[in-house]
Design a protein around this motif. Structure first.
Motif, PDB file in Angstrom:
ATOM      1  N   VAL A  66       0.893  -1.153   0.000  1.00  0.00           N
ATOM      2  CA  VAL A  66       0.000   0.000   0.000  1.00  0.00           C
ATOM      3  C   VAL A  66       0.933   1.204   0.000  1.00  0.00           C
ATOM      4  CG1 VAL A  66      -1.941  -1.125   1.131  1.00  0.00           C
ATOM      5  CG2 VAL A  66      -0.193  -0.030   2.519  1.00  0.00           C
ATOM      6  N   PRO A  67       0.427   2.427  -0.268  1.00  0.00           N
ATOM      7  CA  PRO A  67       1.354   3.547  -0.449  1.00  0.00           C
ATOM      8  C   PRO A  67       2.291   3.812   0.718  1.00  0.00           C
ATOM      9  CG  PRO A  67      -0.793   4.134  -1.307  1.00  0.00           C
ATOM     10  CD  PRO A  67      -0.956   2.802  -0.633  1.00  0.00           C
ATOM     11  N   GLU A  68       1.854   3.596   1.962  1.00  0.00           N
ATOM     12  CA  GLU A  68       2.681   3.966   3.097  1.00  0.00           C
ATOM     13  C   GLU A  68       3.233   2.758   3.863  1.00  0.00           C
ATOM     14  OE1 GLU A  68      -1.151   2.947   4.928  1.00  0.00           O
ATOM     15  OE2 GLU A  68      -0.486   3.893   3.062  1.00  0.00           O
ATOM     16  N   ALA A  69       3.041   1.554   3.351  1.00  0.00           N
ATOM     17  CA  ALA A  69       3.518   0.372   4.063  1.00  0.00           C
ATOM     18  C   ALA A  69       3.657  -0.794   3.094  1.00  0.00           C
ATOM     19  CB  ALA A  69       2.561  -0.006   5.200  1.00  0.00           C
ATOM     20  N   ALA A  70       4.427  -1.795   3.553  1.00  0.00           N
ATOM     21  CA  ALA A  70       4.595  -3.008   2.757  1.00  0.00           C
ATOM     22  C   ALA A  70       4.820  -4.180   3.692  1.00  0.00           C
ATOM     23  CB  ALA A  70       5.777  -2.867   1.808  1.00  0.00           C
ATOM     24  N   THR A  71       4.252  -5.314   3.345  1.00  0.00           N
ATOM     25  CA  THR A  71       4.553  -6.567   4.027  1.00  0.00           C
ATOM     26  C   THR A  71       5.543  -7.321   3.151  1.00  0.00           C
ATOM     27  OG1 THR A  71       2.387  -6.676   5.077  1.00  0.00           O
ATOM     28  CG2 THR A  71       3.622  -8.718   4.934  1.00  0.00           C
ATOM     29  N   LEU A  72       6.734  -7.516   3.660  1.00  0.00           N
ATOM     30  CA  LEU A  72       7.839  -8.089   2.898  1.00  0.00           C
ATOM     31  C   LEU A  72       8.115  -9.510   3.371  1.00  0.00           C
ATOM     32  CD1 LEU A  72      10.406  -7.875   1.052  1.00  0.00           C
ATOM     33  CD2 LEU A  72      11.572  -6.917   3.062  1.00  0.00           C
ATOM     34  N   THR A  73       8.084 -10.449   2.442  1.00  0.00           N
ATOM     35  CA  THR A  73       8.431 -11.836   2.731  1.00  0.00           C
ATOM     36  C   THR A  73       9.731 -12.169   2.021  1.00  0.00           C
ATOM     37  OG1 THR A  73       6.109 -12.469   2.954  1.00  0.00           O
ATOM     38  CG2 THR A  73       7.696 -14.235   2.579  1.00  0.00           C
ATOM     39  N   VAL A  74      10.719 -12.619   2.787  1.00  0.00           N
ATOM     40  CA  VAL A  74      12.057 -12.893   2.264  1.00  0.00           C
ATOM     41  C   VAL A  74      12.345 -14.387   2.390  1.00  0.00           C
ATOM     42  CG1 VAL A  74      14.508 -12.344   2.458  1.00  0.00           C
ATOM     43  CG2 VAL A  74      12.789 -10.601   3.009  1.00  0.00           C
ATOM     44  N   ARG A  82      11.421 -15.193   6.255  1.00  0.00           N
ATOM     45  CA  ARG A  82      11.102 -14.152   7.217  1.00  0.00           C
ATOM     46  C   ARG A  82      10.061 -13.222   6.603  1.00  0.00           C
ATOM     47  NH1 ARG A  82      15.752 -13.894  10.537  1.00  0.00           N
ATOM     48  NH2 ARG A  82      15.971 -16.049  11.220  1.00  0.00           N
ATOM     49  N   THR A  83       9.172 -12.707   7.444  1.00  0.00           N
ATOM     50  CA  THR A  83       8.185 -11.728   7.010  1.00  0.00           C
ATOM     51  C   THR A  83       8.288 -10.490   7.890  1.00  0.00           C
ATOM     52  OG1 THR A  83       6.665 -13.419   6.185  1.00  0.00           O
ATOM     53  CG2 THR A  83       5.725 -11.251   6.668  1.00  0.00           C
ATOM     54  N   GLU A  84       8.387  -9.326   7.273  1.00  0.00           N
ATOM     55  CA  GLU A  84       8.529  -8.067   7.992  1.00  0.00           C
ATOM     56  C   GLU A  84       7.511  -7.056   7.461  1.00  0.00           C
ATOM     57  OE1 GLU A  84      10.602  -7.378  10.439  1.00  0.00           O
ATOM     58  OE2 GLU A  84      11.847  -9.201  10.400  1.00  0.00           O
ATOM     59  N   THR A  85       7.050  -6.179   8.343  1.00  0.00           N
ATOM     60  CA  THR A  85       6.189  -5.065   7.947  1.00  0.00           C
ATOM     61  C   THR A  85       7.016  -3.784   7.956  1.00  0.00           C
ATOM     62  OG1 THR A  85       4.222  -6.120   8.869  1.00  0.00           O
ATOM     63  CG2 THR A  85       4.109  -3.745   8.467  1.00  0.00           C
ATOM     64  N   VAL A  86       7.010  -3.062   6.848  1.00  0.00           N
ATOM     65  CA  VAL A  86       7.823  -1.862   6.681  1.00  0.00           C
ATOM     66  C   VAL A  86       6.896  -0.677   6.461  1.00  0.00           C
ATOM     67  CG1 VAL A  86       9.715  -0.803   5.383  1.00  0.00           C
ATOM     68  CG2 VAL A  86       9.575  -3.308   5.585  1.00  0.00           C
ATOM     69  N   HIS A  87       7.181   0.431   7.139  1.00  0.00           N
ATOM     70  CA  HIS A  87       6.388   1.643   6.992  1.00  0.00           C
ATOM     71  C   HIS A  87       7.261   2.766   6.443  1.00  0.00           C
ATOM     72  CE1 HIS A  87       2.853   0.104   9.194  1.00  0.00           C
ATOM     73  NE2 HIS A  87       3.750  -0.532   9.947  1.00  0.00           N
ATOM     74  N   GLY A  88       6.656   3.634   5.643  1.00  0.00           N
ATOM     75  CA  GLY A  88       7.375   4.795   5.113  1.00  0.00           C
ATOM     76  C   GLY A  88       6.401   5.743   4.460  1.00  0.00           C
ATOM     77  N   PHE A  89       6.354   6.998   4.932  1.00  0.00           N
ATOM     78  CA  PHE A  89       5.418   7.973   4.368  1.00  0.00           C
ATOM     79  C   PHE A  89       5.917   8.421   3.000  1.00  0.00           C
ATOM     80  CE2 PHE A  89       3.544  12.157   3.731  1.00  0.00           C
ATOM     81  CZ  PHE A  89       2.222  11.903   4.049  1.00  0.00           C
ATOM     82  N   PRO A  90       5.091   8.344   1.956  1.00  0.00           N
ATOM     83  CA  PRO A  90       5.560   8.656   0.591  1.00  0.00           C
ATOM     84  C   PRO A  90       5.779  10.147   0.373  1.00  0.00           C
ATOM     85  CG  PRO A  90       3.205   8.167   0.576  1.00  0.00           C
ATOM     86  CD  PRO A  90       3.686   7.898   1.970  1.00  0.00           C
TER      87      PRO A  90
END
Length: 436
Positions: A66-74, A82-90
């Motif tokens: 989504v624009p301000e977050a991502a669920t990352l699976t590595v 591993r699965t991580e949730t990453v946030h970042g304001f665009p």
């Protein structure tokens, strides 16, 4: 947060040179965060960049965006996940980082950098100070606004008024970098201040044009025309969730600016009926209109931290976009002219961005988004409605919707006609998922 993914991407073949799961995950989390924070013009390429980087390091990855977050699976080479949730304001205000990321990602994808080196280079990019001091950023915002002034009204009075009002807006923007509380309400504060000063000192004579036309160039740095275009492009490309969320945010920013203008009206005791577009008679020579786009480009480079070496290709693309739009509008009308300009912008930006040493596509496309000026129509429509001019206000808003759609479809067509070069395209990335 770490957890085992419910649905794992297929693990790549083991490679003794592959990065361990912890190092690979740490790098991809930092990369995803930086890409999210730099994604004001769209998040649709983040998945390609992250998954290609993972594969270049011997692993695999998938994203739910989504624009301000991502669920990352590595997934590492040994199959661990591993699965991580990453946030970042665009945002789009540090394009020097976008420029620095391009050669790093190229080296990672090609296997020329291991995870340790990639992590060190990424950390240097994140820690690097802004390329220009605050006073050049201030100057850039002023030049950015001055470049747009003749587009609103081709008069010397508009240019002079914009110089004064844009200096106020630029001072507030620079101050917001040091005062986080101000940054949260910056569009409202800027539009209120500019509205009060305009109505109190510059809008006394109707012969100089309507007050909104005098305000708009100084507010253009904050008008989300680029967000509107990016949102529509994501919707046109099928990225429904990211596009819809970005569209809502862009509309919220427009309304916030409009509220600021109305607050200025109430503070100064001005009638809302004054918020009607009355254009002044032109007195600018043609050379000034032509030079304005050079001033705008110089302002864009300084205000958005674009490396100076990219000034000339950006300037070229600005004039190409303006020229195509002007020529096509004269032949087939405004909407079709905007569509063809967007097609050329997208195609030309793709061609000019090919190669690790070339400007990233975002840097080339961003000024073109601004030159197509869809944001000003939304701002004018809302303020005209607030002034009680219902038909004229809705006409401006309808024009905004039509033109932003023309820009979006044109960008998608241009990208389809001239696809980006590279090992994989977004459509061919089975490990990448969007939230659409």
């Amino acid at each position: 947060m770490s957890a085992v993914a419910a649905a794992r991407p297929s693990a790549p073949d083991p490679d003794p040179a592959s990065a361990p799961i912890d190092d690979l995950t740490a790098f991809l989390v930092r990369l995803t965060g930086l890409l999210l924070r730099s994604s004001g013009e769209g998040a649709h390429l983040i998945g390609v960049a992250v998954t290609d980087s993972a594969r270049g390091l011997g692993g695999d990855a998938s994203l739910l965006l989504v624009p301000e977050a991502a669920t990352l699976t590595v997934v590492a080479a040994d199959g661990r996940t591993r699965t991580e949730t990453v946030h970042g304001f665009p945002e789009v205000f540090r394009l020097d980082r976008v420029a620095a990321l391009k050669p790093l990602l190229a080296d990672v994808r090609a296997g020329r950098a291991d995870v340790a080196e990639a992590g060190r280079r990424l950390a240097r990019i994140e820690r690097a100070p802004a390329p220009y001091p605050w006073w050049l950023t201030f100057l850039g915002i002023v030049l950015f606004s001055l470049g747009f002034a003749p587009l609103m009204q081709p008069t010397w009075y508009e240019v002079g008024t914009t110089a004064a009002l844009a200096s106020i807006a630029a001072a507030l923007a620079v101050a917001a970098d040091r005062v986080p509380r101000l940054a949260r309400v910056l569009p409202l504060v800027v539009s209120t201040t500019v509205s009060i000063v305009t109505l109190g000192f510059f809008a006394g004579d109707p012969a100089h044009g309507g007050p909104v036309l005098l305000m708009l160039p100084a507010l253009f740095f904050f008008v989300p025309g680029d967000y509107l275009s990016a949102a529509a492009a994501e919707l046109a490309a099928g990225l429904v969730t990211t596009g819809a969320i970005r569209l809502v945010y862009a509309v919220f920013l427009l309304v916030q600016l409009c509220v600021g203008v109305l607050l200025g009206v109430y503070v100064t005791g001005t009638s809302t009926r004054a918020l009607f577009d009355v254009a002044a008679a032109s007195d600018l020579p043609r050379w000034a209109l032509f030079l304005a786009w050079t001033v705008f480009t110089a302002g864009t480079v300084l205000a958005f931290a674009v490396p100076l070496r990219f000034f000339w290709p950006v300037l070229l693309l600005v004039y190409v976009t303006v020229g195509v739009q002007s020529l096509a509008t004269g032949l087939v009308g405004e909407v079709a002219g905007t569509f063809f300009a967007a097609v050329v912008l997208a195609a030309a930006a793709t061609v000019l961005s090919r190669g690790a040493g070339r400007p990233p596509r975002l840097i080339l496309v961003l000024p073109g988004f601004f030159t197509l000026t869809v944001g000003s129509l939304g701002m004018r429509g809302l303020t005209t409605l607030a002034g009680g001019y219902v038909v004229e206000g809705f006409t401006d808003l309808l024009n905004m919707l039509v033109i932003v759609t023309a820009i979006a479809v044109g960008m998608v067509v241009g990208a389809t006609l001239v696809p980006e070069s590279g090992p994989r395209r977004a459509a061919a990335s089975p490990g990448t998922r969007s939230a659409a």
